[in-house]
Design a protein around this motif. Structure first.
Motif, PDB file in Angstrom:
ATOM      1  N   LEU A  56       1.289 -10.584 -77.488  1.00 50.59           N
ATOM      2  CA  LEU A  56       0.892 -11.017 -78.474  1.00 50.59           C
ATOM      3  C   LEU A  56      -0.097 -12.320 -78.135  1.00 50.59           C
ATOM      4  O   LEU A  56      -0.378 -13.176 -79.111  1.00 50.59           O
ATOM      5  CB  LEU A  56       2.030 -11.692 -79.241  1.00 50.59           C
ATOM      6  N   GLY A  57      -0.468 -12.693 -76.721  1.00 49.73           N
ATOM      7  CA  GLY A  57      -1.209 -13.964 -76.553  1.00 49.73           C
ATOM      8  C   GLY A  57      -0.398 -15.168 -76.240  1.00 49.73           C
ATOM      9  O   GLY A  57      -1.042 -16.125 -75.877  1.00 49.73           O
ATOM     10  N   PHE A  58       1.043 -15.169 -76.015  1.00 51.40           N
ATOM     11  CA  PHE A  58       1.510 -16.190 -75.659  1.00 51.40           C
ATOM     12  C   PHE A  58       1.335 -16.991 -74.244  1.00 51.40           C
ATOM     13  O   PHE A  58       1.953 -18.077 -73.979  1.00 51.40           O
ATOM     14  CB  PHE A  58       3.132 -16.110 -75.961  1.00 51.40           C
ATOM     15  N   VAL A 138      -5.427  -7.179 -73.054  1.00 54.16           N
ATOM     16  CA  VAL A 138      -6.503  -7.273 -74.013  1.00 54.16           C
ATOM     17  C   VAL A 138      -7.381  -6.108 -73.952  1.00 54.16           C
ATOM     18  O   VAL A 138      -8.063  -6.220 -74.989  1.00 54.16           O
ATOM     19  CB  VAL A 138      -6.864  -8.572 -73.695  1.00 54.16           C
ATOM     20  N   GLN A 139      -7.439  -5.517 -73.068  1.00 48.64           N
ATOM     21  CA  GLN A 139      -8.279  -4.249 -73.015  1.00 48.64           C
ATOM     22  C   GLN A 139      -8.141  -3.187 -74.140  1.00 48.64           C
ATOM     23  O   GLN A 139      -8.998  -2.361 -74.465  1.00 48.64           O
ATOM     24  CB  GLN A 139      -8.366  -3.521 -71.773  1.00 48.64           C
ATOM     25  N   PHE A 140      -6.903  -3.491 -74.610  1.00 45.90           N
ATOM     26  CA  PHE A 140      -6.492  -2.422 -75.696  1.00 45.90           C
ATOM     27  C   PHE A 140      -6.415  -3.034 -77.158  1.00 45.90           C
ATOM     28  O   PHE A 140      -6.344  -4.227 -77.203  1.00 45.90           O
ATOM     29  CB  PHE A 140      -5.097  -1.679 -75.311  1.00 45.90           C
ATOM     30  N   GLN A 141      -6.690  -2.290 -77.941  1.00 40.73           N
ATOM     31  CA  GLN A 141      -6.712  -2.837 -79.589  1.00 40.73           C
ATOM     32  C   GLN A 141      -5.856  -1.953 -80.497  1.00 40.73           C
ATOM     33  O   GLN A 141      -5.467  -0.702 -80.052  1.00 40.73           O
ATOM     34  CB  GLN A 141      -8.106  -2.649 -80.097  1.00 40.73           C
ATOM     35  N   GLY A 142      -5.213  -2.577 -81.214  1.00 37.09           N
ATOM     36  CA  GLY A 142      -4.344  -1.922 -82.373  1.00 37.09           C
ATOM     37  C   GLY A 142      -3.178  -1.018 -81.693  1.00 37.09           C
ATOM     38  O   GLY A 142      -2.168  -1.683 -80.811  1.00 37.09           O
ATOM     39  N   VAL A 146      -0.109  -1.729 -78.564  1.00 37.32           N
ATOM     40  CA  VAL A 146       1.439  -1.645 -79.013  1.00 37.32           C
ATOM     41  C   VAL A 146       2.048  -0.433 -77.896  1.00 37.32           C
ATOM     42  O   VAL A 146       3.200  -0.806 -77.366  1.00 37.32           O
ATOM     43  CB  VAL A 146       1.678  -0.993 -80.408  1.00 37.32           C
ATOM     44  N   LEU A 147       1.252   0.594 -77.585  1.00 37.33           N
ATOM     45  CA  LEU A 147       1.745   1.603 -76.723  1.00 37.33           C
ATOM     46  C   LEU A 147       1.623   0.933 -75.449  1.00 37.33           C
ATOM     47  O   LEU A 147       2.727   1.455 -74.481  1.00 37.33           O
ATOM     48  CB  LEU A 147       0.989   2.928 -76.739  1.00 37.33           C
ATOM     49  N   PHE A 148       0.872   0.340 -75.022  1.00 37.52           N
ATOM     50  CA  PHE A 148       0.827  -0.365 -73.611  1.00 37.52           C
ATOM     51  C   PHE A 148       2.132  -1.333 -73.171  1.00 37.52           C
ATOM     52  O   PHE A 148       2.921  -1.122 -72.470  1.00 37.52           O
ATOM     53  CB  PHE A 148      -0.384  -1.450 -73.504  1.00 37.52           C
ATOM     54  N   ALA A 149       2.420  -2.028 -74.408  1.00 35.49           N
ATOM     55  CA  ALA A 149       3.841  -2.823 -74.463  1.00 35.49           C
ATOM     56  C   ALA A 149       5.053  -2.028 -74.385  1.00 35.49           C
ATOM     57  O   ALA A 149       5.687  -2.283 -73.564  1.00 35.49           O
ATOM     58  CB  ALA A 149       3.845  -3.744 -75.531  1.00 35.49           C
TER      59      ALA A 149
END
Length: 206
Positions: A56-58, A138-142, A146-149
């Motif tokens: 989430l960018g924290f 950050v290389q992934f979007q949308g 979420v799937l990366f996480a």
């Protein structure tokens, strides 16, 4: 999408399996059968929370407030030195065995505090999960992010539960008191080594 999940799973797994204070603690508690489910669940939740924060960018918060890492370094070093000293002391208790009547199950509050201390007072938790995994995500979007996480969280969850419950197959070897001596002294060495690494920047700067 599958690649995002697999990349998260691979990176998360490679970070969590490294030998460290948290894994050494989980190993010992698993051998003693001292609340392994609770420990695995708590470690998994902490990792999942930190990975989510990172995605989430924290990570920017940690960079903006380096005092977070400094507090974790100093507090973690003191905590690890104390825990290592206790393990060294316990290594001289030669009469201990891992048997059905001598597993020395610890209280839930003590186990919770030790697990939280070894997890949250570990700078690697913030550097690896929040900063490293967060920056890679950050290389992934949308949905892919979420799937990366999810992949990283699943790797963490699988490792902690496997380590907690897989150790029961090592229990027969620990019916010998000498095995506990070696384990406790190895844990002491790991704890003190990590404590020294954490304090190295301050020692070298002085």
């Amino acid at each position: 999408m599958e690649m995002a999940f697999l990349q998260g799973f691979g990176l998360g797994g490679s970070l969590v399996v490294a030998v460290g204070a948290q894994n050494a603690f989980i190993l010992k508690q698993g051998l003693k059968q001292s609340h392994p489910l609770l420990i695995a669940a708590l470690c998994s939740c902490i990792d999942a929370l930190m990975i989510t924060f990172g995605v989430l960018g924290f990570g920017r918060v940690v960079v903006a407030f380096p005092v977070i890492i400094n507090v974790a370094r100093i507090g973690g070093a003191l905590f690890l030195f104390t825990y290592g000293a206790h393990a060294l002391y316990m290594s001289f208790q030669h009469s201990r065995k891992l048997s059905t009547d001598m597993k020395q199950v610890e209280s839930i509050p003590r186990v919770l505090l030790l697990t939280l201390g070894l997890s949250l007072l570990n700078p690697s938790l913030y550097l690896d999960t929040v900063l490293l995994l967060g920056s890679i995500s950050v290389q992934f979007q949308g949905v892919e992010r979420v799937l990366f996480a999810v992949g990283a969280i699943m790797a963490s969850l699988g490792w902690f539960f496997s380590l907690s419950f897989g150790t029961k197959y090592l229990s027969p070897a620990f019916n010998q008191p000498q095995a506990w001596v070696y384990l406790d002294r190895a844990i002491c060495l790991i704890m003190w080594s990590i404590a020294l690494i954490l304090m190295a920047p301050y020692i070298l700067a002085s």
